[in-house]
Design a protein around this motif. Structure first.
Motif, mmCIF file in Angstrom:
data_model
loop_
_atom_site.group_PDB
_atom_site.id
_atom_site.type_symbol
_atom_site.label_atom_id
_atom_site.label_comp_id
_atom_site.label_asym_id
_atom_site.label_seq_id
_atom_site.Cartn_x
_atom_site.Cartn_y
_atom_site.Cartn_z
ATOM 1 N N SER A 1 -0.867 25.452 -1.039
ATOM 2 C CA SER A 1 -1.094 24.202 -1.019
ATOM 3 C C SER A 1 -0.323 23.182 -1.603
ATOM 4 N N TYR A 2 -0.346 21.976 -0.930
ATOM 5 C CA TYR A 2 0.684 21.042 -1.315
ATOM 6 C C TYR A 2 0.255 19.477 -1.092
ATOM 7 N N SER A 3 0.532 18.658 -1.891
ATOM 8 C CA SER A 3 0.393 17.104 -1.414
ATOM 9 C C SER A 3 1.626 16.537 -1.463
ATOM 10 N N ASP A 4 1.709 15.200 -0.795
ATOM 11 C CA ASP A 4 3.038 14.433 -0.782
ATOM 12 C C ASP A 4 2.677 13.150 -0.517
ATOM 13 N N SER A 5 3.571 12.174 -0.768
ATOM 14 C CA SER A 5 3.623 10.802 -0.477
ATOM 15 C C SER A 5 5.052 10.367 -0.616
ATOM 16 N N GLY A 6 5.092 9.239 0.332
ATOM 17 C CA GLY A 6 6.306 8.713 0.653
ATOM 18 C C GLY A 6 6.354 7.144 1.494
ATOM 19 N N SER B 1 -8.286 6.510 -2.439
ATOM 20 C CA SER B 1 -7.929 6.344 -3.906
ATOM 21 C C SER B 1 -6.656 7.171 -4.072
ATOM 22 N N VAL B 2 -5.542 6.526 -4.686
ATOM 23 C CA VAL B 2 -4.304 7.241 -4.705
ATOM 24 C C VAL B 2 -4.399 8.376 -5.740
ATOM 25 N N SER B 3 -3.811 9.394 -5.460
ATOM 26 C CA SER B 3 -3.439 10.595 -6.508
ATOM 27 C C SER B 3 -2.464 10.397 -7.291
ATOM 28 N N TYR B 4 -2.721 9.720 -8.464
ATOM 29 C CA TYR B 4 -1.620 9.621 -9.682
ATOM 30 C C TYR B 4 -0.868 10.763 -9.882
ATOM 31 N N LYS C 1 6.549 1.411 5.948
ATOM 32 C CA LYS C 1 5.853 2.599 6.427
ATOM 33 C C LYS C 1 5.583 3.286 5.409
ATOM 34 N N THR C 2 4.260 3.950 5.123
ATOM 35 C CA THR C 2 3.953 4.906 4.188
ATOM 36 C C THR C 2 3.209 6.075 4.801
ATOM 37 N N LYS C 3 3.595 7.242 4.193
ATOM 38 C CA LYS C 3 2.853 8.486 4.610
ATOM 39 C C LYS C 3 2.343 9.368 3.627
ATOM 40 N N GLY C 4 1.322 9.989 3.689
ATOM 41 C CA GLY C 4 0.883 11.104 2.779
ATOM 42 C C GLY C 4 0.193 12.226 3.355
ATOM 43 N N THR C 5 0.354 13.411 2.917
ATOM 44 C CA THR C 5 -0.164 14.465 3.585
ATOM 45 C C THR C 5 -0.761 15.465 2.699
ATOM 46 N N GLY C 6 -1.665 16.151 3.019
ATOM 47 C CA GLY C 6 -2.218 17.296 2.133
ATOM 48 C C GLY C 6 -2.548 18.483 2.927
ATOM 49 N N THR D 1 0.620 -1.203 -0.018
ATOM 50 C CA THR D 1 -0.003 -0.131 -0.006
ATOM 51 C C THR D 1 0.779 1.356 -0.083
ATOM 52 N N VAL D 2 0.193 2.330 -0.311
ATOM 53 C CA VAL D 2 0.911 3.616 -0.413
ATOM 54 C C VAL D 2 -0.126 4.549 -0.155
ATOM 55 N N SER D 3 0.220 5.565 0.661
ATOM 56 C CA SER D 3 -0.406 6.795 1.122
ATOM 57 C C SER D 3 -0.185 7.912 0.343
ATOM 58 N N SER D 4 -1.070 8.609 0.047
ATOM 59 C CA SER D 4 -0.966 9.986 -0.585
ATOM 60 C C SER D 4 -1.991 11.041 -0.071
ATOM 61 N N GLY D 5 -1.741 12.314 -0.323
ATOM 62 C CA GLY D 5 -2.235 13.375 0.011
ATOM 63 C C GLY D 5 -3.138 14.159 -1.107
ATOM 64 N N ASP D 6 -3.548 15.104 -0.734
ATOM 65 C CA ASP D 6 -4.504 15.910 -1.818
ATOM 66 C C ASP D 6 -3.980 17.279 -1.505
ATOM 67 N N TRP D 7 -4.067 18.010 -2.641
ATOM 68 C CA TRP D 7 -3.984 19.689 -2.394
ATOM 69 C C TRP D 7 -5.298 20.303 -2.510
ATOM 70 N N PHE D 8 -6.264 19.907 -2.731
ATOM 71 C CA PHE D 8 -7.495 20.634 -2.774
ATOM 72 C C PHE D 8 -8.428 20.309 -1.496
ATOM 73 N N ASN D 9 -8.974 21.306 -0.860
ATOM 74 C CA ASN D 9 -9.671 21.167 0.290
ATOM 75 C C ASN D 9 -10.757 20.290 0.183
#
Length: 892
Positions: A386-391, A155-158, A413-418, A138-146
């Protein structure tokens, strides 16, 4: 081991599949086992497929993809890199849209589309029913839009994954016991290339591009690089990749932000003078919208692969991607709700059915006092950071205990922020002549406001604003151990078993901004007065005034103070434990696999806290599920393959549907999470026939059906919350998630033909019939008889042609999906109209190690059209423009 054992998926199953039934079937097959067939080499089943893939060129890539599909035991589709770090598209989702049964979207919700594909779904189902993994984890991802941060989708942000890092993509349309649960409709596994898979001891690749967008009219740089080293004995390898990619976007739009019945306007005089308007829908706010964004994607990966001995090896990988997505949205809105609410009456209007199709307000206000009448208002929202990230960090290992028994494992471990900060400046224009005329869905509405080009605030409450910050952190720690035992039986050739544990945590937080009294004066406006650029959309306002986004951000820094708010905060902790048993099958020329996966999920939702303190309601639930699966494949003849699959699958509810409370303080609407939602369970069935009539060619037909026993839809209610704009408790019309039943059935056809002499084409067509069947109370299906499923396009078509010679290659592709339900707002369905996209790419090999490329996306400059409930009431018109890429690629 045969290659088909590397890629197996799963799908359908009989009407009622149970773990007991599968156990009985397994024992029955085992009883008829004969002498053991030739065993695979120990440990080979766990080896990553890309370890043995070396592909260059369109036709070679196509051959490898079809070969893996042909020999897989389940329903899969494979996209293989044309060369190391060289996918045929700019984004992973761009490539996926060419697969039959795959749908893509350029946005995560109903916010309209942008210029880059961002979400992927299978079999015309919502994207949350498709699980995306990277190298099987699995992989976590974030979003930049509120809004997407609030919705908390799984759903992962491609957009966070550049195509340069991908080796191949395997789409599992059917399930099997050894796949991670979470994809009720299927799983997309993105595979990166591994250090020991390279031919040369040292490989270096670099790409430099310029991208030009016709919307923003700017050219931006994009660079990426890859270096791989391995030792002479092929036991140690290190792969490093890095990328820095910038792109400027500008979207022009017309938005119908608020359709409502005329009697809901606070104006008795209007209905007294015009009683025929009662019960008719009026566009209360019609906006000319300008969205601007600069996306800067930066990151990279590091992979260390070590083969310690013939019996033990490991692979340690780290990846990080961040997209800085500063953006702004200026919306100049024609506002009949405030014009009439301020005492003015229209001089003319027309009605068609239940919709006011045109309305005119005269140049001279009809009321004695028009100080509160507003013909138009503009909201300028700046989101400068605004930003998003994934790692992630992941350790894969493999160990051979003996010739029959091998083990593999993953820990990571995986982490995503928005994060999205919204600073909004709002100006109410003084009364002026205005109006609109609708043109249905044929064209944007004709809008006119006489003072649109000048900044002319009204005298009463002329300006204002608001601000809030939304952030989310999504984390998961996971570990799994898998085993493979080569049996002495001919029928059950290989037993696979394993366990997995994962702890998932999501925290959603927010801060509310208060605008000082000084910031609400005309004298202290942001400055930087300018006007909208010329729009490619017809009929919209011509060059209305606006303030620059940077000026609005600076205004917010000066006049906005923030405070912590809790009524929209939520925290979700989710623990999953899983175990499975599966066996490969080989019986009377029928191959495949049979197995069952057991999953237990414990989830705690903390939400619905008061405004000023963190004192949430905590809800705990546990659910346990058996997920059996059966995949069968038979070679009817050397070039003809028959497949069948049956499975029970699971997708967990979107995080936001469990915990989020999202309020619109302007329209007094919102959505609220339901912490007692059950997981989406589906019984899936597949039947397919594939004819490989010549090398690199395929003609296939597959049928599928999904019976979804706990689909998630939305019901309605009225609840009270604190309104930040009005600074008091108000009543909101809410939608909240509820479980119901649904089903999807359809078929997919593919035709891929290598014509020879470098020419070829590929085309596919997908038909889907999806609908809710449960009629949950207060849902649109129960009350309005609208039972459409979110994301279900009835028809999807993809077609492409290509040519390839020793030095030159070219391809043109067109993808189309028909109208689909994009979301719900107070039970009003928001539909996205059918849209097609044309893309093309040209590549020329200057030397053996240097190539030039030119690519174009959205070449047909499509218009995105949506409507609300009825085609007489548009929701939005958008244009993002075309994108062109010119690049140089070097390889040693």
């Amino acid at each position: 081991m045969k290659q088909q054992q590397m890629y197996t998926g799963g799908r359908p199953h009989p009407v009622r599949l149970t773990a007991i039934a599968f156990a009985v079937a397994t024992l029955a097959l085992g009883a008829s086992a004969q002498a053991q067939q030739e065993a695979a080499k120990p440990g080979e089943a766990a080896a990553p497929a890309m370890q043995t893939v070396t592909v260059a060129g369109i036709r070679a890539s196509m051959a490898e993809s079809l070969n893996q599909k042909r020999h897989a035991d389940s329903f899969v589709e494979v996209i293989t890199s044309e060369d190391v770090g060289k996918m045929p598209d700019k984004n992973v989702a761009d490539s996926l849209q060419r697969i039959a049964g795959v749908s893509v979207a350029t946005a995560g919700g109903t916010e309209g589309g942008f210029g880059e594909n961002d979400r992927v779904s299978l079999r015309a189902t919502p994207s949350n029913m498709t699980l995306t993994t990277l190298n099987g984890h699995t992989v976590s991802s974030g979003d930049w839009f509120n809004q997407n941060i609030n919705s908390g989708g799984r759903s992962v942000s491609y957009s966070l994954f550049p195509a340069e890092m991908i080796g191949q993509i395997v789409v599992h349309k059917s399930s099997q016991a050894d796949l991670i649960e979470g994809g009720a409709a299927g799983t997309v596994d993105i595979e990166t290339r591994k250090p020991l898979s390279f031919k040369q001891k040292l490989t270096a690749i670099g790409t430099a591009e310029g991208v030009y967008g016709t919307g923003a009219k700017k050219t931006d740089p994009q660079v990426s690089g890859l270096v791989n080293w391995k030792n002479d004995s092929n036991t140690i390898g290190i792969l490093a990749q890095a990328f820095e990619q910038k792109q400027s976007l500008r979207r022009f739009g017309q938005e119908f932000l608020w359709w409502d019945k005329v009697e809901n306007i606070d104006s008795a005089a209007l209905l007294a003078a015009h009683p025929d308007l009662r019960g008719k829908y009026l566009s209360m706010l019609t906006g000319s919208a300008l969205f601007q964004q600069v996306r800067e994607r930066q990151g990279g990966s590091l992979d260390l692969q070590v083969k310690v001995s013939n019996d033990f090896g490991f692979d340690l990988t780290g990846f990080y991607s961040r997209m800085n997505a500063r953006n702004s949205n200026a919306n100049y809105m024609h506002a009949p709700v405030d014009t009439i609410g301020g005492g003015a009456l229209p001089s003319a209007y027309t009605i068609s059915g239940d919709t006011v199709t045109s309305i005119t307000f005269p140049a001279v206000c009809s009321a004695q006092n028009c100080s509160r009448a507003v013909s138009s208002a503009q909201h300028i929202i700046a989101r400068p950071s605004s930003y998003s990230d994934s790692g992630y960090v992941n350790l894969d290992w493999n160990y051979r205990a003996n010739d029959a028994l091998t083990f593999t494992g993953k820990f990571g471990k995986t982490k995503g922020t928005g994060f999205s900060p919204d600073t909004a400046y709002a100006a109410n224009q003084a009364y002026a002549g205005s109006g609109y005329t609708l043109h249905g869905l044929d064209a944007p509405a004709t809008i006119w406001v006489d003072n649109a080009k000048t900044y002319t605030p009204r005298t009463v409450e002329p300006v204002g604003g608001w601000a809030f910050e939304t952030s989310a952190t999504d984390k998961e720690s996971y570990g799994q151990v898998d085993g493979s035992y080569v049996t002495p039986w001919a029928t059950l050739t290989n037993l696979r078993f394993g366990v997995r544990a994962a702890d998932h945590n999501r925290i959603h937080e927010g801060r509310s901004g208060d605008v000082s009294d000084a910031g609400k004066t005309v004298a202290n406006n942001p400055g930087g007065l300018t006007s909208f650029p010329a729009s490619p959309l017809s009929n919209v306002l011509d060059g209305p005034w606006t303030f620059s986004p940077d000026a609005v951000a600076a205004w917010g820094d000066k006049y906005v103070t923030y405070r912590k708010t809790y009524n929209g905060q939520f925290v979700i902790d989710e623990k999953t434990r899983a175990a499975y048993l599966m066996s490969d099958l080989n019986y009377n020329d029928i191959q495949g696999n049979v197995g069952v996966r057991y999953v237990r999920t414990d989830v705690e939702v903390a939400n619905r806290s008061p405004e000023t303190v963190w004192d949430p309601v905590r809800t705990n639930n546990r659910y346990s599920n058996f997920l059996p699966s059966l995949n069968l494949r038979k070679e009817l003849r050397s070039d003809l393959t028959l497949r069948a699959s049956a499975s029970r699958t699971l997708a967990r509810p979107d995080i936001g549907t469990l915990g989020n409370i999202d309020l619109n303080d302007l329209t007094l609407t919102g959505s609220g999470g339901n912490p007692n939602l059950k997981p989406i369970m589906s019984n899936n069935y597949d039947l397919g026939l594939e004819w490989y009539f010549k090398p690199r060619s395929l003609l296939s037909l597959s049928l599928y059906k999904m019976q979804i026993g706990s689909y998630i839809t939305f019901g309605s209610s009225r609840e009270q919350f604190f309104n930040r704009r009005q600074n008091k408790i108000t009543t909101y019309a809410m939608t909240s998630a509820v479980n119901t039943k649904a089903e999807v059935q359809g078929f997919e056809m593919q035709y891929i033909h290598d014509l020879g002499n470098g020419f070829g084409f590929n085309t596919n067509y997908s038909f889907a019939d999806g609908k809710e069947t449960g009629r949950a109370p207060t849902s649109a299906c129960a009350e309005d008889n609208n039972c459409d499923m979110v994301g279900t396009s009835r028809n999807s078509v993809n077609g492409g042609v290509f040519y390839e010679s020793a030095k030159f290659s070219a391809r043109v592709n067109y993808s189309y999906r028909s109208t689909y339900l994009n979301g719900l707002d107070r039970r009003s369905a928001i539909y996205q109209g059918g849209v097609g996209n044309l893309s093309a790419s040209l590549q020329y090999e200057l030397t053996e190690n240097l190539s030039l490329s030119f690519e174009g996306k959205n070449l047909n400059d499509p218009m995105l059209i949506s409507w609300s409930g009825s085609k007489d009431r548009p929701s939005a018109f958008y244009k993002n423009g075309r994108q062109f890429y010119l690049g140089l690629r070097a390889k040693i």
